[in-house]
Design a protein around this motif. Sequence first.
Motif, PDB file in Angstrom:
ATOM      1  N   GLY A  15     -29.761 -11.883 -66.516  1.00  0.00           N
ATOM      2  CA  GLY A  15     -30.237 -10.717 -65.795  1.00  0.00           C
ATOM      3  C   GLY A  15     -29.904 -10.747 -64.320  1.00  0.00           C
ATOM      4  N   LEU A  16     -29.499 -11.917 -63.817  1.00  0.00           N
ATOM      5  CA  LEU A  16     -29.168 -12.052 -62.390  1.00  0.00           C
ATOM      6  C   LEU A  16     -27.676 -12.314 -62.218  1.00  0.00           C
ATOM      7  CD1 LEU A  16     -28.749 -14.013 -59.690  1.00  0.00           C
ATOM      8  CD2 LEU A  16     -30.289 -12.048 -59.519  1.00  0.00           C
ATOM      9  N   VAL A  17     -27.173 -13.392 -62.794  1.00  0.00           N
ATOM     10  CA  VAL A  17     -25.737 -13.671 -62.799  1.00  0.00           C
ATOM     11  C   VAL A  17     -25.067 -12.945 -63.959  1.00  0.00           C
ATOM     12  CG1 VAL A  17     -23.988 -15.462 -63.136  1.00  0.00           C
ATOM     13  CG2 VAL A  17     -25.934 -15.891 -61.630  1.00  0.00           C
ATOM     14  N   LEU A  18     -25.698 -12.977 -65.119  1.00  0.00           N
ATOM     15  CA  LEU A  18     -25.131 -12.387 -66.330  1.00  0.00           C
ATOM     16  C   LEU A  18     -25.919 -11.155 -66.770  1.00  0.00           C
ATOM     17  CD1 LEU A  18     -24.490 -15.584 -68.495  1.00  0.00           C
ATOM     18  CD2 LEU A  18     -22.999 -14.515 -66.805  1.00  0.00           C
ATOM     19  N   ASP A  19     -25.186 -10.143 -67.210  1.00  0.00           N
ATOM     20  CA  ASP A  19     -25.822  -8.958 -67.781  1.00  0.00           C
ATOM     21  C   ASP A  19     -26.034  -9.233 -69.268  1.00  0.00           C
ATOM     22  OD1 ASP A  19     -26.818  -6.488 -68.296  1.00  0.00           O
ATOM     23  OD2 ASP A  19     -24.927  -5.420 -68.064  1.00  0.00           O
ATOM     24  N   THR A  87     -16.968  -9.656 -77.536  1.00  0.00           N
ATOM     25  CA  THR A  87     -16.865  -8.876 -76.288  1.00  0.00           C
ATOM     26  C   THR A  87     -17.122  -9.691 -75.031  1.00  0.00           C
ATOM     27  OG1 THR A  87     -19.207  -8.207 -76.372  1.00  0.00           O
ATOM     28  CG2 THR A  87     -17.619  -6.822 -77.546  1.00  0.00           C
ATOM     29  N   GLY A  88     -17.669 -10.914 -75.176  1.00  0.00           N
ATOM     30  CA  GLY A  88     -18.046 -11.685 -73.997  1.00  0.00           C
ATOM     31  C   GLY A  88     -19.349 -11.180 -73.399  1.00  0.00           C
ATOM     32  N   ILE A  89     -19.718 -11.737 -72.255  1.00  0.00           N
ATOM     33  CA  ILE A  89     -20.928 -11.320 -71.549  1.00  0.00           C
ATOM     34  C   ILE A  89     -20.526 -10.825 -70.167  1.00  0.00           C
ATOM     35  CG2 ILE A  89     -23.172 -12.017 -70.652  1.00  0.00           C
ATOM     36  CD1 ILE A  89     -23.246 -14.213 -72.741  1.00  0.00           C
ATOM     37  N   PRO A  90     -20.910  -9.613 -69.799  1.00  0.00           N
ATOM     38  CA  PRO A  90     -20.532  -9.104 -68.480  1.00  0.00           C
ATOM     39  C   PRO A  90     -21.206  -9.881 -67.349  1.00  0.00           C
ATOM     40  CG  PRO A  90     -21.278  -7.326 -69.942  1.00  0.00           C
ATOM     41  CD  PRO A  90     -21.644  -8.619 -70.598  1.00  0.00           C
ATOM     42  N   VAL A  91     -20.473 -10.056 -66.267  1.00  0.00           N
ATOM     43  CA  VAL A  91     -21.016 -10.659 -65.047  1.00  0.00           C
ATOM     44  C   VAL A  91     -21.575  -9.531 -64.182  1.00  0.00           C
ATOM     45  CG1 VAL A  91     -20.445 -12.001 -62.983  1.00  0.00           C
ATOM     46  CG2 VAL A  91     -19.342 -12.531 -65.171  1.00  0.00           C
ATOM     47  N   LYS A  92     -22.721  -9.777 -63.575  1.00  0.00           N
ATOM     48  CA  LYS A  92     -23.390  -8.739 -62.803  1.00  0.00           C
ATOM     49  C   LYS A  92     -22.585  -8.370 -61.552  1.00  0.00           C
ATOM     50  CE  LYS A  92     -27.389  -7.565 -63.338  1.00  0.00           C
ATOM     51  NZ  LYS A  92     -28.069  -6.462 -64.028  1.00  0.00           N
ATOM     52  N   LYS A  93     -22.635  -7.105 -61.228  1.00  0.00           N
ATOM     53  CA  LYS A  93     -21.959  -6.579 -60.045  1.00  0.00           C
ATOM     54  C   LYS A  93     -22.388  -7.352 -58.792  1.00  0.00           C
ATOM     55  CE  LYS A  93     -21.994  -2.397 -57.171  1.00  0.00           C
ATOM     56  NZ  LYS A  93     -22.574  -1.032 -57.038  1.00  0.00           N
ATOM     57  N   GLY A  94     -21.401  -7.800 -58.027  1.00  0.00           N
ATOM     58  CA  GLY A  94     -21.682  -8.469 -56.763  1.00  0.00           C
ATOM     59  C   GLY A  94     -21.761  -9.985 -56.860  1.00  0.00           C
ATOM     60  N   PHE A  95     -21.694 -10.541 -58.083  1.00  0.00           N
ATOM     61  CA  PHE A  95     -21.817 -11.998 -58.191  1.00  0.00           C
ATOM     62  C   PHE A  95     -20.684 -12.708 -57.470  1.00  0.00           C
ATOM     63  CE2 PHE A  95     -20.441 -15.907 -60.358  1.00  0.00           C
ATOM     64  CZ  PHE A  95     -21.485 -16.722 -59.967  1.00  0.00           C
ATOM     65  N   GLY A 118     -27.490 -26.160 -73.526  1.00  0.00           N
ATOM     66  CA  GLY A 118     -26.400 -25.749 -74.402  1.00  0.00           C
ATOM     67  C   GLY A 118     -26.214 -24.243 -74.413  1.00  0.00           C
ATOM     68  N   ASP A 119     -27.334 -23.520 -74.440  1.00  0.00           N
ATOM     69  CA  ASP A 119     -27.262 -22.054 -74.436  1.00  0.00           C
ATOM     70  C   ASP A 119     -26.716 -21.541 -73.109  1.00  0.00           C
ATOM     71  OD1 ASP A 119     -28.329 -21.972 -76.998  1.00  0.00           O
ATOM     72  OD2 ASP A 119     -30.385 -21.763 -76.290  1.00  0.00           O
ATOM     73  N   ALA A 120     -27.179 -22.120 -71.999  1.00  0.00           N
ATOM     74  CA  ALA A 120     -26.720 -21.683 -70.678  1.00  0.00           C
ATOM     75  C   ALA A 120     -25.224 -21.923 -70.526  1.00  0.00           C
ATOM     76  CB  ALA A 120     -27.491 -22.413 -69.592  1.00  0.00           C
ATOM     77  N   GLU A 121     -24.758 -23.100 -70.932  1.00  0.00           N
ATOM     78  CA  GLU A 121     -23.336 -23.417 -70.799  1.00  0.00           C
ATOM     79  C   GLU A 121     -22.480 -22.508 -71.682  1.00  0.00           C
ATOM     80  OE1 GLU A 121     -23.282 -27.579 -71.672  1.00  0.00           O
ATOM     81  OE2 GLU A 121     -23.650 -28.164 -69.574  1.00  0.00           O
ATOM     82  N   GLN A 122     -22.978 -22.197 -72.890  1.00  0.00           N
ATOM     83  CA  GLN A 122     -22.228 -21.312 -73.772  1.00  0.00           C
ATOM     84  C   GLN A 122     -22.143 -19.902 -73.196  1.00  0.00           C
ATOM     85  OE1 GLN A 122     -20.591 -21.705 -77.279  1.00  0.00           O
ATOM     86  NE2 GLN A 122     -19.759 -20.194 -75.873  1.00  0.00           N
ATOM     87  N   CYS A 123     -23.255 -19.414 -72.639  1.00  0.00           N
ATOM     88  CA  CYS A 123     -23.257 -18.077 -72.045  1.00  0.00           C
ATOM     89  C   CYS A 123     -22.322 -18.001 -70.839  1.00  0.00           C
ATOM     90  CB  CYS A 123     -24.682 -17.695 -71.630  1.00  0.00           C
ATOM     91  SG  CYS A 123     -25.761 -17.287 -73.012  1.00  0.00           S
ATOM     92  N   ALA A 127     -18.888 -15.692 -70.449  1.00  0.00           N
ATOM     93  CA  ALA A 127     -18.726 -14.794 -69.302  1.00  0.00           C
ATOM     94  C   ALA A 127     -17.533 -15.173 -68.427  1.00  0.00           C
ATOM     95  CB  ALA A 127     -20.003 -14.808 -68.457  1.00  0.00           C
ATOM     96  N   GLY A 128     -16.836 -16.240 -68.792  1.00  0.00           N
ATOM     97  CA  GLY A 128     -15.711 -16.682 -67.987  1.00  0.00           C
ATOM     98  C   GLY A 128     -16.120 -17.461 -66.755  1.00  0.00           C
ATOM     99  N   LEU A 129     -17.330 -18.038 -66.775  1.00  0.00           N
ATOM    100  CA  LEU A 129     -17.862 -18.752 -65.617  1.00  0.00           C
ATOM    101  C   LEU A 129     -18.047 -20.244 -65.874  1.00  0.00           C
ATOM    102  CD1 LEU A 129     -20.597 -16.219 -64.382  1.00  0.00           C
ATOM    103  CD2 LEU A 129     -18.264 -16.503 -63.528  1.00  0.00           C
ATOM    104  N   ALA A 130     -17.404 -20.765 -66.901  1.00  0.00           N
ATOM    105  CA  ALA A 130     -17.519 -22.206 -67.184  1.00  0.00           C
ATOM    106  C   ALA A 130     -17.039 -23.002 -65.976  1.00  0.00           C
ATOM    107  CB  ALA A 130     -16.696 -22.566 -68.415  1.00  0.00           C
ATOM    108  N   GLY A 131     -17.846 -23.939 -65.525  1.00  0.00           N
ATOM    109  CA  GLY A 131     -17.473 -24.782 -64.407  1.00  0.00           C
ATOM    110  C   GLY A 131     -17.779 -24.227 -63.042  1.00  0.00           C
ATOM    111  N   VAL A 132     -18.238 -22.983 -62.978  1.00  0.00           N
ATOM    112  CA  VAL A 132     -18.542 -22.381 -61.669  1.00  0.00           C
ATOM    113  C   VAL A 132     -19.735 -23.079 -61.018  1.00  0.00           C
ATOM    114  CG1 VAL A 132     -19.392 -20.281 -60.531  1.00  0.00           C
ATOM    115  CG2 VAL A 132     -17.510 -20.145 -62.174  1.00  0.00           C
ATOM    116  N   PHE A 133     -20.735 -23.428 -61.827  1.00  0.00           N
ATOM    117  CA  PHE A 133     -21.920 -24.110 -61.308  1.00  0.00           C
ATOM    118  C   PHE A 133     -21.818 -25.600 -61.626  1.00  0.00           C
ATOM    119  CE2 PHE A 133     -23.407 -19.747 -61.813  1.00  0.00           C
ATOM    120  CZ  PHE A 133     -24.061 -19.540 -60.601  1.00  0.00           C
ATOM    121  N   ALA A 134     -21.610 -26.397 -60.601  1.00  0.00           N
ATOM    122  CA  ALA A 134     -21.527 -27.843 -60.797  1.00  0.00           C
ATOM    123  C   ALA A 134     -22.889 -28.420 -61.149  1.00  0.00           C
ATOM    124  CB  ALA A 134     -20.986 -28.507 -59.541  1.00  0.00           C
ATOM    125  N   LYS A 135     -23.953 -27.752 -60.723  1.00  0.00           N
ATOM    126  CA  LYS A 135     -25.317 -28.234 -60.976  1.00  0.00           C
ATOM    127  C   LYS A 135     -26.107 -27.154 -61.697  1.00  0.00           C
ATOM    128  CE  LYS A 135     -25.546 -31.391 -57.006  1.00  0.00           C
ATOM    129  NZ  LYS A 135     -24.161 -31.215 -56.521  1.00  0.00           N
TER     130      LYS A 135
END
Length: 225
Positions: A15-19, A87-95, A118-123, A127-135
């Motif tokens: 709801g914040l990073v991912l729609d 379809t993937g998961i959309p990334v929120k506008k402005g992220f 596991g769920d967070a990493e899969q999502c 969304a094409g954001l694997a590896g964006v968050f190191a922590k």
Amino acid sequence: MTKPAFQAVIFDLDGLVLDSESGYFAAWQQAAAQMGYRLSQAFCQSLSGSHGRRINQRLAERFGRDFELEQFHELSNQIWRERVGQTGIPVKKGFYQTLQCIETLQMPYCLATNSRRGDAEQCLAWAGLAGVFAKLICREDVENPKPAADIFLKAAETIGISPQCCLVLEDSPIGVAAAVSAGCTCLFVPSVLPADPDASGMAHRVLPDLCAVADFISAAMVDPL
């Protein structure tokens, strides 16, 4: 340059990073319908930011003890995974704008979510954001989920910044309550409108989207909070 009141940024996920929440809600409604029940959009939205135990509690209260929670979760999970797998998961506008702003300012940042790792990493991957968050700080990393302060206190500890110097970005009342309880500055970017008045009152500021968050962070570097 005077330092702003925050020195690090903590992102919520769903709801914040991912729609992602609209997809969850649609899957819940379809699964419930297949089981002979009806879930309203308003009820689904009232669960925004909730952890699994709280969701089960609310479902049991609504439909009674005979409601097959295990069947519901299996069905809704299957429906949701089939959809996002295609379809993937959309990334929120402005992220991306917000992330670029933070990285330009060389601020530490992390993600803190009520979801299991596991769920967070899969999502994030969908969304094409694997590896964006190191922590990533997830449900299994703390004793108590949001609205308890644990996740944000752990996040602050993980990035080595005191909670009072962390800016939390949240879209749900539960998340805002957790951030405020942890002593963090919190921006409320509601995923459900109209914005919850209690969360709006607790948050430092209510902003319409992450584009506005990026502008806020940039401005705060010039004019501290």
